[in-house]
Design an enzyme around this catalytic site. Structure first.
Site, PDB file in Angstrom:
ATOM      1  N   GLU A   1     -38.347 -55.535 -33.121  1.00 46.74           N
ATOM      2  CA  GLU A   1     -38.981 -56.631 -33.887  1.00 46.74           C
ATOM      3  C   GLU A   1     -38.868 -57.982 -33.171  1.00 46.74           C
ATOM      4  O   GLU A   1     -38.458 -58.984 -33.774  1.00 46.74           O
ATOM      5  CB  GLU A   1     -38.384 -56.720 -35.296  1.00 46.74           C
ATOM      6  CG  GLU A   1     -38.745 -55.526 -36.145  1.00 46.74           C
ATOM      7  CD  GLU A   1     -38.420 -55.659 -37.627  1.00 46.74           C
ATOM      8  OE1 GLU A   1     -37.722 -56.610 -38.017  1.00 46.74           O
ATOM      9  OE2 GLU A   1     -38.884 -54.802 -38.399  1.00 46.74           O
TER      10      GLU A   1
ATOM     11  N   GLU B   1     -40.387 -47.972 -38.195  1.00 50.92           N
ATOM     12  CA  GLU B   1     -39.699 -48.391 -39.424  1.00 50.92           C
ATOM     13  C   GLU B   1     -40.740 -48.420 -40.535  1.00 50.92           C
ATOM     14  O   GLU B   1     -41.719 -49.179 -40.436  1.00 50.92           O
ATOM     15  CB  GLU B   1     -39.045 -49.771 -39.281  1.00 50.92           C
ATOM     16  CG  GLU B   1     -37.782 -49.768 -38.471  1.00 50.92           C
ATOM     17  CD  GLU B   1     -37.040 -51.100 -38.487  1.00 50.92           C
ATOM     18  OE1 GLU B   1     -37.019 -51.761 -39.550  1.00 50.92           O
ATOM     19  OE2 GLU B   1     -36.490 -51.465 -37.436  1.00 50.92           O
TER      20      GLU B   1
HETATM   21  O1  AHR Z   1     -34.283 -51.488 -41.619  1.00 53.30           O
HETATM   22  C1  AHR Z   1     -33.711 -52.723 -41.925  1.00 53.30           C
HETATM   23  C2  AHR Z   1     -34.165 -53.821 -40.976  1.00 53.30           C
HETATM   24  O2  AHR Z   1     -35.524 -54.048 -41.163  1.00 53.30           O
HETATM   25  C3  AHR Z   1     -34.058 -53.525 -39.494  1.00 53.30           C
HETATM   26  O3  AHR Z   1     -32.812 -53.816 -38.975  1.00 53.30           O
HETATM   27  C4  AHR Z   1     -35.079 -54.431 -38.908  1.00 53.30           C
HETATM   28  O4  AHR Z   1     -35.615 -53.935 -37.714  1.00 53.30           O
HETATM   29  C5  AHR Z   1     -36.113 -54.601 -40.006  1.00 53.30           C
HETATM   30  O5  AHR Z   1     -36.444 -55.910 -40.229  1.00 53.30           O
END
Ligand code: AHR
Length: 503
Positions: free
Chosen positions: A173, A292
């Site tokens: 990210e 994610e």
């Molecule tokens: O999954 C929780 C968090 O969400 C992770 O650490 C991050 O990559 C995202 O913002």
């Protein structure tokens, strides 16, 4: 009675469903690792301190790959803290989650755990506070057999065989202002490109994932992907997407249509990647690692801000321990439908996360482990979605949503495995009030029987599994399913997710 109609033709192939789509994510965050997968004092702990009951549930969930060690955590992580004799490992501040990291579990232990759950480890390198050299170092430590300083160090630490990690994420990210080391798309593109090219010097066959956007709502979305891919196109294999969903202001109609947002997100990233491909005159096609995704009640998320005194940051605090309901599980099942629908381009994905932290599996220290509602659609889709994903013709009544306009009440995807002559259909009914009967024209599948028809629903869409009532919600046989002359008819309860297995 409300009706929908679905036509399935096995010759309309979208693409092969890559098993990596059923991946998950373990971050050093809250109780995901410590008191989650690892709890040496637990009655079910194995010889390595891993909870055997959690390993059994991870296997049952059907997880194929696991992304590790973060997440936001990785952008401040020194991988070498987590290897070697445990008693010498340093305690560090984890700036992402205002916690103290003990480093009891690191790369070698996690790889060992992966062997126990039977999955593939996908490793993220720190491009937040670190860069090319550290990525090369962890690659050498992990993947070289022996004969160099770092590979010999791993052997000396007791892991003779190299870990053989194929998939590597180039940071996490990096478009997000919250990320350690966040900068412009140009800054990140340069660093990711240099890192990728250096890593490929060691092993040209690595599969590398460059960071896309943290969500389609980021102000840089689209531009970020274009700039990053323009710089790294020849050197990487995947661009990542991240997305989390939650109901806003009690608007469950829009929440139930979250997969519409995921569809649009995926299709926009494909369009951007293909634009870069065209401009560069490249013959290579960029795939997506949706590494994610989940339902996450972020609006409730303020625990980290409350942890202020860095001299007393806790070890493994309870963070992001969302309790998932039936409606959350229906949305999650629909997000999986979206991922499988895009099987030609989404060839890896990671449900974030796996244990305790926005997770399908929960644990109590010294106590039991249990399945959240979201466990069920994931486990069944992973088990049944084999072969290829099919393009469907779906006629469904629609409803209006504040977030996405007019959307279908029913959503579905089907898979077909020619070798075993088995097919699966996954459906959701997004209606808050009405059951919907779906007529599925499956004659061309030549299916002779319905092997199973299971639905997830409840009179109370907010019902959940908890420590006190761990089996309150589960799958139910959908006894309405019939197969007559090649047409399957099934009735979907309001706010439900369903899987049909045909052979
Ligand atoms: O999954 C929780 C968090 O969400 C992770 O650490 C991050 O990559 C995202 O913002």
């Amino acid at each position: 009675m409300t009706r929908a109609h679905l036509t399935i033709d096995p010759s309309f192939v979208v693409g092969r469903v890559d098993r990596r789509v059923f991946g998950s994510f373990v971050e050093h965050l809250g109780r995901c690792v410590y008191d989650g997968i690892y709890e040496p004092g637990h009655p079910r702990a194995d010889e390595d301190g891993f909870r055997a009951d959690v390993i059994e549930l991870v296997r049952e969930l059907g997880v194929t790959t696991v992304r590790y060690p973060g997440g936001n955590f990785v952008s401040g992580y020194r991988w070498e803290d987590g290897v070697g004799p445990r008693e010498q490992r340093p305690r560090r501040l984890d700036l992402a989650w205002h916690s103290t990291e003990t480093n009891e579990v690191g790369l070698d232990e996690f790889a060992r755990w992966m062997d126990k759950v039977g999955g593939e480890l996908m490793y993220a390198v720190n491009l937040g506070t670190r860069g090319v050299q550290d990525a090369l170092d962890v690659l050498e430590y992990a993947n070289l057999r022996s004969g160099t300083a770092l590979s010999d160090q791993r052997v000396g630490n007791g892991t003779t065989e190299p870990h053989g990690i194929r998939m590597w994420c180039l940071g996490n990210e990096m478009d997000g202002p919250w990320q350690l080391g966040h900068g412009t798309a140009e800054d990140y593109a340069q660093l990711a490109g240099k890192t990728a090219r250096a890593m490929r010097q060691i092993d040209p066959d690595l599969e590398l994932v460059v960071c896309g956007s943290s969500s389609a709502q980021m102000p840089t979305f689209g531009t970020w992907e274009r700039v990053v891919l323009n710089e790294t196109y020849d050197d990487v294999d995947y661009i990542s997407c991240h997305a989390y969903y939650e109901p806003k202001d009690g608007d469950y109609g829009s929440f139930l249509a979250s997969a519409v947002n995921m569809d649009r997100f995926i299709e926009s990233v494909i369009a951007t990647a293909d634009h870069v491909k065209a401009v560069r005159g490249s013959s290579k096609t960029m795939n997506i690692s949706f590494d994610e995704w989940n339902v996450w009640y972020q609006s409730r998320f303020n625990e980290v801000d409350k942890i202020t005194d860095a001299e007393h940051w806790p070890v493994a605090p309870r963070l992001l321990e969302d309790v998932y309901t039936v409606v959350d599980a229906v949305v999650l099942g629909n997000l999986l439908i979206s991922l499988v629908r895009h099987a030609d381009r989404v060839t890896a994905a990671s449900l974030a996360q796996l244990v305790n932290v926005i997770a399908p599996i929960m644990t109590e220290p010294g106590g039991q482990a249990w399945r959240q509602t979201t466990f069920f659609p994931f486990a069944v889709t992973s088990a049944l979605a084999r072969g290829v994903s099919l393009e469907l013709k779906l006629d469904s009544p629609t409803y209006d949503t504040a977030a996405y306009g007019e959307v279908p009440l029913v959503d579905a995807v089907a898979t077909h495995d020619a070798e075993s002559a088995r097919s699966a259909v996954f459906l959701v009914n997004r209606s808050l009030t009405d059951e919907i009967t779906v007529d599925i024209d499956a004659g061309l599948l030549a299916a002779a029987s319905i092997d199973s028809a299971r639905s997830l629903y409840d009179d109370d869409m907010h019902a959940a599994n908890t420590l006190a009532e761990p089996e309150r919600v589960g799958l139910r046989d959908n006894t309405s399913a019939r197969l007559v002359d090649g047409t399957v008819t099934i009735t979907l309860p309001p706010v439900s997710w369903t899987a049909l297995e045909l052979s």
